[in-house]
Design a protein around this motif. Structure first.
Motif, PDB file in Angstrom:
ATOM      1  N   GLY A  51     -39.600 -44.673 -40.681  1.00 13.71           N
ATOM      2  CA  GLY A  51     -39.495 -43.429 -39.985  1.00 13.71           C
ATOM      3  C   GLY A  51     -41.286 -43.942 -39.157  1.00 13.71           C
ATOM      4  O   GLY A  51     -41.553 -43.735 -37.545  1.00 13.71           O
ATOM      5  N   THR A  52     -42.393 -44.440 -40.626  1.00 11.19           N
ATOM      6  CA  THR A  52     -43.880 -44.795 -39.875  1.00 11.19           C
ATOM      7  C   THR A  52     -43.527 -45.580 -38.466  1.00 11.19           C
ATOM      8  O   THR A  52     -44.503 -45.891 -37.524  1.00 11.19           O
ATOM      9  N   ALA A  53     -43.072 -47.221 -38.770  1.00  7.31           N
ATOM     10  CA  ALA A  53     -43.184 -48.032 -38.245  1.00  7.31           C
ATOM     11  C   ALA A  53     -42.348 -47.814 -36.526  1.00  7.31           C
ATOM     12  O   ALA A  53     -42.992 -48.215 -36.021  1.00  7.31           O
ATOM     13  N   GLY A  54     -41.310 -46.548 -36.562  1.00  6.81           N
ATOM     14  CA  GLY A  54     -40.713 -46.503 -35.341  1.00  6.81           C
ATOM     15  C   GLY A  54     -41.603 -45.440 -34.460  1.00  6.81           C
ATOM     16  O   GLY A  54     -41.932 -45.962 -33.156  1.00  6.81           O
ATOM     17  N   ALA A  55     -42.643 -44.790 -35.073  1.00  4.28           N
ATOM     18  CA  ALA A  55     -43.578 -43.967 -34.781  1.00  4.28           C
ATOM     19  C   ALA A  55     -44.460 -44.720 -33.551  1.00  4.28           C
ATOM     20  O   ALA A  55     -45.431 -44.388 -32.754  1.00  4.28           O
ATOM     21  N   VAL A  56     -44.783 -46.149 -34.538  1.00  6.59           N
ATOM     22  CA  VAL A  56     -45.416 -46.900 -34.155  1.00  6.59           C
ATOM     23  C   VAL A  56     -45.541 -47.529 -32.867  1.00  6.59           C
ATOM     24  O   VAL A  56     -45.963 -47.991 -31.395  1.00  6.59           O
ATOM     25  N   ALA A  57     -43.921 -48.198 -33.025  1.00  9.17           N
ATOM     26  CA  ALA A  57     -43.563 -48.479 -31.981  1.00  9.17           C
ATOM     27  C   ALA A  57     -43.474 -47.375 -31.082  1.00  9.17           C
ATOM     28  O   ALA A  57     -43.322 -47.864 -29.382  1.00  9.17           O
ATOM     29  N   ALA A  58     -43.329 -46.357 -31.217  1.00 12.45           N
ATOM     30  CA  ALA A  58     -43.036 -45.569 -29.699  1.00 12.45           C
ATOM     31  C   ALA A  58     -44.890 -45.148 -28.990  1.00 12.45           C
ATOM     32  O   ALA A  58     -44.424 -44.919 -28.408  1.00 12.45           O
ATOM     33  N   ALA A  59     -45.267 -45.497 -30.181  1.00 12.64           N
ATOM     34  CA  ALA A  59     -47.332 -45.216 -29.794  1.00 12.64           C
ATOM     35  C   ALA A  59     -47.023 -46.416 -28.394  1.00 12.64           C
ATOM     36  O   ALA A  59     -47.217 -46.044 -27.354  1.00 12.64           O
ATOM     37  N   VAL A  60     -46.208 -47.517 -28.493  1.00 10.16           N
ATOM     38  CA  VAL A  60     -46.463 -48.416 -27.627  1.00 10.16           C
ATOM     39  C   VAL A  60     -45.475 -48.047 -26.649  1.00 10.16           C
ATOM     40  O   VAL A  60     -46.423 -48.372 -24.948  1.00 10.16           O
TER      41      VAL A  60
END
Length: 403
Positions: A51-60
């Protein structure tokens, strides 16, 4: 006002600066190693949760959306060339920062910067092509850039898998290196093309012009609708195929047809597309994309989904070749970069709406209704785009007369 104009209506040779942009796009996409493997890197090397990794990708992704507005503003205010240099050299630095960041705050900041700086070039490149070329040459030029992007990305996704097996850190450094190389190409081969305002001509605020430009606003809505359909291919399609008992490897092979068809067909279709009416071609291309996804309502095997991908990819080729030229014809010359940026932002909004709408429709209404909905939306945006054709022709003639 004056602008750089190269070639005549009968010209067939594209200028050296355009081919420099083409090489720049190809090199940049050949090195696009990080984004496809970012979530894997964050979960495997940084041991973050999915979930955190997906949120970082969403920041991109958030940075990418913001980049369309910022890039368009910079392209008009400080120039196309400087905007692209900031993009490519800045992206190289941001990638190194992201690959070396250990604290979560720094990872979030670096991820956003990668998205922001990495996409600043889009409005600037689109505006530069419009500055460099006569209107009748732009469809061919935008189509060639689209081909370079897909050719480079097709190669990078394959090679990135091999490089990732050596170490994820290598992906960041190689991606940064190709960004720097792209920047050097711009530095050495691409001149500034921003139109020069006549002395005493005031700079117009974007918002005041856009809010009165109903044709442009309708185009933005249509663009969002198109992107909503298109991004079903990367969100709803794999889920629908899994529900039909097809493995993830099968989805990978099916979606790979998208890149294969583009690389093989675009150079040949591009020569024919330049002869067609642009606004009507855009409308027809959107319809083909919608109907291509609509085929999902009646197919359940890999071959049927493969046929669907081939159909909507053909529509995508037409759309990508002509959308930049249509917006270039539509945009006021002094606001060209910012109009291009708003166009890109509209597509970005569709990348958010599309996955949310498609996956929820699939969950609550089923695959058949979801794919029929794509087809119906394709018909609606076709009607809207076709109805705008006379207004778009009139705007193109008016802008050509004042260039």
């Amino acid at each position: 006002m004056s602008a750089v104009a190269v070639g005549s209506p009968a010209s067939t040779a594209l200028p050296r600066a355009f081919w420099a942009l083409w090489v720049c796009q190809l090199v940049n996409r050949l090195g696009s190693f990080v984004q496809p493997f970012l979530v894997l890197y964050l979960t495997h090397d940084r041991h973050l949760s999915a979930g955190t990794a997906g949120a970082v990708a969403a920041a991109v992704g958030a940075g990418t959306v913001a980049a369309q507005l910022v890039g368009g503003l910079l392209a008009d205010r400080v120039g196309r060339r400087l905007t692209m240099l900031i993009c490519f050299f800045g992206t190289g630095a941001a990638l190194v920062l992201l690959g070396s960041a250990r604290e979560m705050v720094m990872i979030w900041i670096a991820a956003f910067l990668v998205g922001l700086l990495g996409d600043l070039f889009r409005p600037a490149v689109q505006a530069t092509v419009a500055d460099l070329l006569q209107p009748n040459e732009r469809v061919r030029a935008y189509g060639l850039l689209f081909w370079a992007i897909n050719l480079g990305f097709s190669v990078s996704t394959v090679s990135a898998g091999v490089l990732a097996s050596i170490g994820y850190g290598l992906l960041f450094w190689l991606n940064a290196a190709t960004s720097v190389i792209a920047g050097v190409v711009i530095w050495t081969m691409v001149p500034e093309t921003r139109p020069v305002l006549d002395e005493g001509t005031p700079r117009r605020p974007l918002l005041g012009v856009v809010l009165r430009d109903t044709v442009f606003l309708f185009m933005i809505l249509i663009q969002i609708g198109y992107a909503t359909i298109y991004f079903q291919g990367y969100s709803t399609l794999p889920l629908a195929m899994a529900a039909d008992g097809l493995r993830s490897e099968t989805y990978g092979l099916v979606i790979a047809l998208n890149g294969v068809v583009i690389v093989l067909l675009q150079p040949f279709l591009g020569r024919w597309l330049v002869k067609l009416d642009r606004p009507k071609l855009l409308a027809a291309s959107m319809l083909v994309v919608g109907l291509g996804f609509g085929l999902g309502a009646v197919v359940h095997g890999w071959w049927g989904y493969g046929l669907s991908v081939v159909v909507w990819t053909i529509g995508e080729i037409g759309f990508a070749a002509v959308i930049g030229a249509v917006f270039a014809d539509l945009a006021p010359i002094d606001l060209r970069g910012r109009y291009m940026g708003l166009s890109g932002m509209a597509f970005g909004i569709g990348t958010v709406i599309g996955p949310l709408a498609g996956t929820n429709a699939l969950q609550h209404l089923g695959a058949t209704v979801t794919w029929i909905g794509c087809g119906v939306l394709g018909v609606l945006i076709f009607i809207g785009q076709y109805a705008l054709a006379p207004a778009l022709h009139a705007r193109a003639l008016a802008n050509a007369a004042t260039a």
